[in-house]
Design a protein around this motif. Structure first.
Motif, PDB file in Angstrom:
ATOM      1  N   GLU A   1      16.124  -8.751 -35.787  1.00 56.24           N
ATOM      2  CA  GLU A   1      16.221 -10.083 -35.179  1.00 56.24           C
ATOM      3  C   GLU A   1      15.590 -10.053 -33.784  1.00 56.24           C
ATOM      4  OE1 GLU A   1      20.270 -11.432 -35.351  1.00 56.24           O
ATOM      5  OE2 GLU A   1      19.644 -13.543 -35.413  1.00 56.24           O
ATOM      6  N   GLU A   2      15.933  -9.032 -33.031  1.00 56.58           N
ATOM      7  CA  GLU A   2      15.414  -8.840 -31.684  1.00 56.58           C
ATOM      8  C   GLU A   2      13.893  -8.646 -31.703  1.00 56.58           C
ATOM      9  OE1 GLU A   2      16.433  -5.429 -28.501  1.00 56.58           O
ATOM     10  OE2 GLU A   2      18.093  -6.010 -29.817  1.00 56.58           O
ATOM     11  N   ALA A   3      13.425  -7.799 -32.607  1.00 61.71           N
ATOM     12  CA  ALA A   3      11.976  -7.531 -32.689  1.00 61.71           C
ATOM     13  C   ALA A   3      11.215  -8.812 -33.029  1.00 61.71           C
ATOM     14  CB  ALA A   3      11.698  -6.456 -33.737  1.00 61.71           C
ATOM     15  N   LEU A   4      11.809  -9.639 -33.869  1.00 63.24           N
ATOM     16  CA  LEU A   4      11.151 -10.908 -34.227  1.00 63.24           C
ATOM     17  C   LEU A   4      11.132 -11.863 -33.031  1.00 63.24           C
ATOM     18  CD1 LEU A   4      12.582 -11.328 -37.827  1.00 63.24           C
ATOM     19  CD2 LEU A   4      10.146 -11.443 -37.252  1.00 63.24           C
ATOM     20  N   LYS A   5      12.191 -11.818 -32.239  1.00 66.16           N
ATOM     21  CA  LYS A   5      12.223 -12.678 -31.047  1.00 66.16           C
ATOM     22  C   LYS A   5      11.178 -12.235 -30.036  1.00 66.16           C
ATOM     23  CE  LYS A   5      16.855 -14.555 -31.031  1.00 66.16           C
ATOM     24  NZ  LYS A   5      18.211 -14.006 -30.951  1.00 66.16           N
ATOM     25  N   LYS A   6      11.064 -10.929 -29.851  1.00 70.56           N
ATOM     26  CA  LYS A   6      10.101 -10.385 -28.892  1.00 70.56           C
ATOM     27  C   LYS A   6       8.673 -10.525 -29.377  1.00 70.56           C
ATOM     28  CE  LYS A   6      12.661  -6.802 -26.413  1.00 70.56           C
ATOM     29  NZ  LYS A   6      12.956  -5.368 -26.503  1.00 70.56           N
ATOM     30  N   ASN A   7       8.505 -10.642 -30.697  1.00 70.53           N
ATOM     31  CA  ASN A   7       7.157 -10.692 -31.274  1.00 70.53           C
ATOM     32  C   ASN A   7       7.034 -11.903 -32.198  1.00 70.53           C
ATOM     33  OD1 ASN A   7       5.991  -7.832 -30.500  1.00 70.53           O
ATOM     34  ND2 ASN A   7       8.099  -7.509 -31.222  1.00 70.53           N
ATOM     35  N   PRO A   8       7.085 -13.097 -31.607  1.00 70.97           N
ATOM     36  CA  PRO A   8       7.072 -14.296 -32.462  1.00 70.97           C
ATOM     37  C   PRO A   8       5.759 -14.441 -33.233  1.00 70.97           C
ATOM     38  CG  PRO A   8       6.822 -14.893 -30.147  1.00 70.97           C
ATOM     39  CD  PRO A   8       7.129 -13.429 -30.172  1.00 70.97           C
ATOM     40  N   GLN A   9       4.742 -13.686 -32.799  1.00 69.73           N
ATOM     41  CA  GLN A   9       3.455 -13.742 -33.503  1.00 69.73           C
ATOM     42  C   GLN A   9       3.448 -12.844 -34.748  1.00 69.73           C
ATOM     43  OE1 GLN A   9       4.267 -11.810 -31.113  1.00 69.73           O
ATOM     44  NE2 GLN A   9       3.010  -9.968 -30.996  1.00 69.73           N
ATOM     45  N   ALA A  10       4.504 -12.082 -34.979  1.00 70.08           N
ATOM     46  CA  ALA A  10       4.530 -11.140 -36.111  1.00 70.08           C
ATOM     47  C   ALA A  10       4.331 -11.886 -37.435  1.00 70.08           C
ATOM     48  CB  ALA A  10       5.840 -10.369 -36.129  1.00 70.08           C
ATOM     49  N   LYS A  11       3.432 -11.354 -38.233  1.00 67.19           N
ATOM     50  CA  LYS A  11       3.155 -11.980 -39.525  1.00 67.19           C
ATOM     51  C   LYS A  11       4.184 -11.595 -40.584  1.00 67.19           C
ATOM     52  CE  LYS A  11      -1.005 -14.131 -39.265  1.00 67.19           C
ATOM     53  NZ  LYS A  11      -1.276 -14.155 -37.820  1.00 67.19           N
ATOM     54  N   ALA A  12       4.751 -10.396 -40.445  1.00 63.20           N
ATOM     55  CA  ALA A  12       5.631  -9.915 -41.517  1.00 63.20           C
ATOM     56  C   ALA A  12       6.520  -8.787 -41.031  1.00 63.20           C
ATOM     57  CB  ALA A  12       4.786  -9.426 -42.701  1.00 63.20           C
ATOM     58  N   VAL A  13       7.638  -8.637 -41.732  1.00 61.43           N
ATOM     59  CA  VAL A  13       8.522  -7.484 -41.552  1.00 61.43           C
ATOM     60  C   VAL A  13       8.452  -6.664 -42.835  1.00 61.43           C
ATOM     61  CG1 VAL A  13      10.913  -6.724 -41.246  1.00 61.43           C
ATOM     62  CG2 VAL A  13      10.078  -8.755 -40.020  1.00 61.43           C
ATOM     63  N   PHE A  14       8.156  -5.381 -42.686  1.00 65.49           N
ATOM     64  CA  PHE A  14       8.037  -4.481 -43.838  1.00 65.49           C
ATOM     65  C   PHE A  14       9.221  -3.527 -43.857  1.00 65.49           C
ATOM     66  CE2 PHE A  14       3.798  -5.986 -43.030  1.00 65.49           C
ATOM     67  CZ  PHE A  14       3.167  -6.025 -44.264  1.00 65.49           C
TER      68      PHE A  14
END
Lengths: 394, 394
Positions: free
Chosen positions: B120-133
């Motif tokens: 959740e934190e990583a997604l907040k810090k990296n809102p440009q992320a295309k995907a979580v693997f």
């Protein structure tokens, strides 16, 4: 009851000794038991390829093997020459385009062979070209190319020669090392008499610097990773174990027959097929026919698609039609891999019967009889000339 | 005579009704006969995946399936979050790096599960992320992740959730649609009880715009091409026909048992294995063990590599060791796919005997007896909770 016959250029029939091995319990791929099969298969394939180059097994369709060559040799912006005269030549171009290559097309009309002097010319005009991509036999048209001549031409340049031998290997004469084919791609389901699911690629010393330098993204198909696993007698990722184990048996059968005898058998079956077709009053699609399949022009007024469909549905005999712009215009009879005299007879007699059913002017038995006359004699007369350069690889 | 037993987390044993189908004559892949199998396999897989998403068959190892997800979703320069706690999590990162992705690692120590709040934190810090693997079950350590929770978190962002379910699918509960896993990768050789050589991938509606937009070179793995072939009831390139035909039988067996019962059986076998291991005086490597394999800490002073080697060579029982930094430190017993009570007994008793041989303080039969106590009862007690959201897919 309807017995089924596979007279298609891949998948092809499989010897029962091979297919029954597929049903054996799965071996773990990181064991010495599997290692024995792995070594046997790699060595057996090197014999069929007639190569001492590195040789890798990839679990994929033949097209995956083709893509592996592009991904490992070509970076975006590189120039690549494509020698194409059919659907599979076009496929090289499509794969290359998707990798951002500058494709120089040397395109002959469908059914014609590649003209070696045009490749020589293209290489002169494009000295920056990294590779020439071509076909050994073009499955979509039944053409064989002069691989020996093409290899000689490319070998005099810095470019590497990449050959799709998917339908030709183990049927049509191919001497990878003597003919200077740097990267050769094949598949399990044709001359190698195994079920589909395995691709194999040989890589020459000349090709390795390109592999090391290529910047295209690749992981599963990376030749550097595949090379690292060879001393461990395994593949980097869980391979199609049952296909590999069954292919060991197929390779044993090829070795027992002798690769030159395998080539002669295919030449003999091809000759009989062509003579049968002509005796039926039909014409062969190409002037440079290969020995692994025969493409036949569909008589005027008939639809090749219907011939293929009805032959399968009514007689249980699978033959192939034409692809893309040849759809409906040709039919293709295979004589590759686990095929002998009576596969030719079955293919020709089914075609005679179907064309007769559909109202074509066909005299039943005429084509069959012409083929029989050639099939009475043994294939020895079709033995190839001795190896041109180095001694054959035993 | 030495009977061989496969207690490894892939390849796994195969029901004889499945393996014998592999040896049947090869069907041509562009026929209505094959189309029937194709449809049955795609529908059967959707049931096991519990998905109504698009689902594709690819002839390759599971790693090829993983690469297909990267190639179809990620372009060079894109940000991707990798939730890793073992060798297969690391593999996501390696594939992504080879495609030029900016990898944001959320790395837990080997043997620990992914912590959802960190994603959740990583997604907040990296809102440009295309995907979580990530992994459903991490085969290298025997950990199960909280896929439901992870899916919920990722679903609230524009990123897609990509799940390697290669070892978990068909063993550990997985509800692709309810748990919002956008792209799920599996392989034929584990819970699907088929020989290795096929990968399968499900693709959600949310993932398709990324597939359409991704600029990474791809041809063989291109989901757009795979999608085009589905209405034709075929694959774009010659697939591993015999594996597909045999997988149809494996899927029938799973459907007959019922996927919830399959999950319960695996939970039961896993529980019995863990209880057996503890009764032997050994410890489980992870606090969050999955239901498809059990990782066991090797007793001090012994070498796990030797345990694996000798158990196979002397008893004919293949178990797995640790990979990379875990080499020699753990051994892994699988209970996935075509496995029942006595596979657990075989694995535990072989381990007891080998550790005893090697001088460890092991009382023969103690671990086996503990497992037996649990294996006397039927697996029904391990039935999962009813589907959380939509009704299960039948």
């Amino acid at each position: 009851m309807k017995k089924h016959y596979l007279i298609t250029p891949g998948p092809t029939p499989i010897p029962p000794e091979v297919s029954s091995k597929e049903g054996l319990p799965v071996l773990h791929h990181r064991t010495s038991e599997f290692g024995v099969y792995f070594v046997e298969v790699i060595e057996g394939l090197k014999y069929v390829f007639q190569t001492r180059n590195d040789l890798f097994l990839i679990t994929s369709s033949g097209t995956g093997g083709m893509e592996s060559a592009v991904a490992n040799l070509i970076s975006a912006g590189d120039t690549a020459i494509v020698a194409a005269s059919g659907a599979f030549g076009e496929r090289w171009g499509k794969i290359l385009a998707s990798y951002g290559a500058q494709v120089v097309w040397v395109r002959e009309p469908d059914g014609q062979a590649i003209v070696p002097s045009k490749i020589e010319e293209a290489l002169k005009k494009n000295p920056q070209a990294k590779a020439v991509f071509g076909q050994h036999t073009e499955t979509s048209t039944g053409v064989v190319n002069d691989v020996q001549k093409l290899g000689e031409i490319v070998s005099k340049t810095p470019a590497v020669f990449v050959l799709d031998a998917i339908s030709g290997l183990g049927g049509q004469e191919l001497r990878t090392d003597d003919w200077k084919a740097d990267v050769v791609v094949a598949g399990s389901q044709k001359g190698l008499m195994t079920a589909p699911g395995l691709a194999m690629v040989s890589v020459s010393r000349k090709a390795w610097p390109l592999v090391e330098a290529a910047k295209s993204p690749r992981f599963y198909f990376d030749y550097r990773t595949l090379r690292k696993s060879i001393p461990e007698k395994e593949t980097p990722y869980t391979p199609a174990v049952t296909l590999i184990v069954s292919m060991a048996e197929a390779l044993r059968q090829i070795k027992d027959e002798g690769i030159e005898n395998v080539w002669a058998r295919h030449a003999w079956l091809a000759h009989a097929t062509r003579e049968g077709v002509k005796a039926m009053g039909l014409t062969i699609f190409t002037q440079t026919p290969c020995n692994v399949l025969t493409s036949i022009n569909v008589p005027a007024g008939l639809d090749g698609k219907k011939i293929v469909k009805r032959t399968r549905e009514e007689y249980g005999v699978s033959i192939a039609g034409g692809q893309v712009q040849l759809e409906g215009k040709i039919v293709r009879l295979a004589h590759m891999g686990y095929m002998g005299r009576f596969d030719v007879i079955i293919g020709l007699s089914a075609l005679e019967m179907m064309l007769h059913d559909m109202g074509a002017k066909i005299e039943l038995g005429k084509g069959v009889a012409a083929a029989q006359r050639h099939l009475q004699n043994p294939p020895a007369a079709f033995a190839p000339a001795p190896a041109p350069g180095a001694a054959a690889i035993r």
